[in-house]
Design an enzyme around this catalytic site. Structure first.
Site, mmCIF file in Angstrom:
data_model
loop_
_atom_site.group_PDB
_atom_site.id
_atom_site.type_symbol
_atom_site.label_atom_id
_atom_site.label_comp_id
_atom_site.label_asym_id
_atom_site.label_seq_id
_atom_site.Cartn_x
_atom_site.Cartn_y
_atom_site.Cartn_z
ATOM 1 N N ASP A 31 94.935 -11.007 -31.562
ATOM 2 C CA ASP A 31 93.961 -10.368 -30.676
ATOM 3 C C ASP A 31 92.669 -10.109 -31.460
ATOM 4 O OD1 ASP A 31 94.264 -8.590 -27.813
ATOM 5 O OD2 ASP A 31 92.567 -8.140 -29.131
ATOM 6 N N ASN A 87 99.457 -6.253 -18.968
ATOM 7 C CA ASN A 87 98.594 -5.516 -18.043
ATOM 8 C C ASN A 87 98.398 -6.373 -16.799
ATOM 9 O OD1 ASN A 87 98.133 -3.308 -19.813
ATOM 10 N ND2 ASN A 87 96.607 -4.509 -20.923
ATOM 11 N N GLN A 94 93.763 -4.765 -17.351
ATOM 12 C CA GLN A 94 93.651 -6.219 -17.586
ATOM 13 C C GLN A 94 92.177 -6.615 -17.584
ATOM 14 O OE1 GLN A 94 95.841 -8.785 -14.863
ATOM 15 N NE2 GLN A 94 95.434 -10.596 -16.120
ATOM 16 N N VAL A 96 91.335 -9.971 -19.126
ATOM 17 C CA VAL A 96 91.326 -11.436 -19.115
ATOM 18 C C VAL A 96 92.352 -11.876 -18.072
ATOM 19 C CG1 VAL A 96 91.718 -13.542 -20.434
ATOM 20 C CG2 VAL A 96 90.669 -11.559 -21.561
ATOM 21 N N HIS A 100 99.049 -12.953 -20.035
ATOM 22 C CA HIS A 100 99.346 -12.918 -21.468
ATOM 23 C C HIS A 100 100.211 -11.716 -21.773
ATOM 24 C CE1 HIS A 100 95.598 -10.802 -20.618
ATOM 25 N NE2 HIS A 100 95.912 -9.962 -21.598
ATOM 26 N N ILE A 101 101.013 -11.867 -22.810
ATOM 27 C CA ILE A 101 101.903 -10.804 -23.274
ATOM 28 C C ILE A 101 101.342 -10.269 -24.581
ATOM 29 C CG2 ILE A 101 104.216 -10.291 -24.152
ATOM 30 C CD1 ILE A 101 105.271 -12.563 -22.364
ATOM 31 N N HIS A 102 101.125 -8.958 -24.629
ATOM 32 C CA HIS A 102 100.700 -8.331 -25.884
ATOM 33 C C HIS A 102 101.945 -8.027 -26.720
ATOM 34 C CE1 HIS A 102 96.514 -7.063 -24.606
ATOM 35 N NE2 HIS A 102 97.063 -7.206 -23.413
HETATM 36 P P1 AMP Z 1 94.081 -7.440 -21.305
HETATM 37 O O1 AMP Z 1 93.197 -6.216 -21.388
HETATM 38 O O2 AMP Z 1 95.539 -7.126 -21.106
HETATM 39 O O3 AMP Z 1 93.542 -8.435 -20.297
HETATM 40 O O4 AMP Z 1 94.014 -8.107 -22.726
HETATM 41 C C1 AMP Z 1 93.030 -8.999 -23.100
HETATM 42 C C2 AMP Z 1 93.042 -9.018 -24.594
HETATM 43 O O5 AMP Z 1 92.384 -10.190 -25.003
HETATM 44 C C3 AMP Z 1 92.296 -7.837 -25.236
HETATM 45 O O6 AMP Z 1 93.189 -7.127 -26.089
HETATM 46 C C4 AMP Z 1 91.150 -8.509 -25.997
HETATM 47 O O7 AMP Z 1 90.879 -7.881 -27.227
HETATM 48 C C5 AMP Z 1 91.705 -9.922 -26.196
HETATM 49 N N1 AMP Z 1 90.703 -10.960 -26.343
HETATM 50 C C6 AMP Z 1 89.597 -11.168 -25.568
HETATM 51 N N2 AMP Z 1 88.923 -12.236 -26.008
HETATM 52 C C7 AMP Z 1 89.604 -12.733 -27.061
HETATM 53 C C8 AMP Z 1 89.422 -13.835 -27.951
HETATM 54 N N3 AMP Z 1 88.367 -14.666 -27.847
HETATM 55 N N4 AMP Z 1 90.337 -14.031 -28.931
HETATM 56 C C9 AMP Z 1 91.384 -13.211 -29.047
HETATM 57 N N5 AMP Z 1 91.637 -12.162 -28.254
HETATM 58 C C10 AMP Z 1 90.751 -11.916 -27.272
#
Ligand code: AMP
Length: 116
Positions: A31, A87, A94, A96, A100-102
């Site tokens: 991340d 999320n 959320q 993005v 995706h799984i954190h």
């Molecule tokens: P969410 O908030 O669950 O949609 O998580 C999106 C995650 O993507 C966040 O933790 C961001 O820090 C991460 N993120 C966004 N852009 C990038 C990127 N270019 N490379 C790696 N992680 C990213």
């Protein structure tokens, strides 16, 4: 046609990222703004915007993502203690809209908040 998500662009090597794992169905990246010492995202190549958008035909893929998550946790040496978060929707944080799984680890999980 909708623009590719930022994660699809990473998968297609159009933008750089630190890739830790990849297979036929998914990729795992660091991340960019880690909320824990270990913060990795496991991302399906197939662009499903949100978990609720997953269909019956995605069942195998969703199972694969779980197994890949465990594999990545083992690869990172955090398999004894890690947290998995998805999320779903902006109200849940959320940002993005590509499923995706954190994976979060090396953090004090005794904290009572459910956030990162
Ligand atoms: P969410 O908030 O669950 O949609 O998580 C999106 C995650 O993507 C966040 O933790 C961001 O820090 C991460 N993120 C966004 N852009 C990038 C990127 N270019 N490379 C790696 N992680 C990213």
């Amino acid at each position: 046609m909708a623009e590719d998500s930022i994660f699809t662009k990473i998968i297609n090597r159009e933008i750089p990222s630190e890739i830790l794992y990849e297979d036929e169905y998914c990729i795992a990246i660091k991340d960019i703004a880690p909320k824990a010492p270990t913060h990795v995202l496991v991302i399906p190549r197939r662009e499903i915007p949100k978990l609720v958008d997953a269909k019956a035909e995605d069942q195998e893929l969703l199972g694969h993502l779980m197994l890949a998550t465990a594999k990545v946790a083992k690869q990172l040496g955090v398999d004894d203690a890690f947290r998995v978060i998805i999320n779903n929707g902006s109200g849940a944080g959320q940002t993005v809209f590509h499923l995706h799984i954190h994976i979060l680890a090396q953090k004090n999980f005794s904290e009572s908040n459910l956030g990162f």
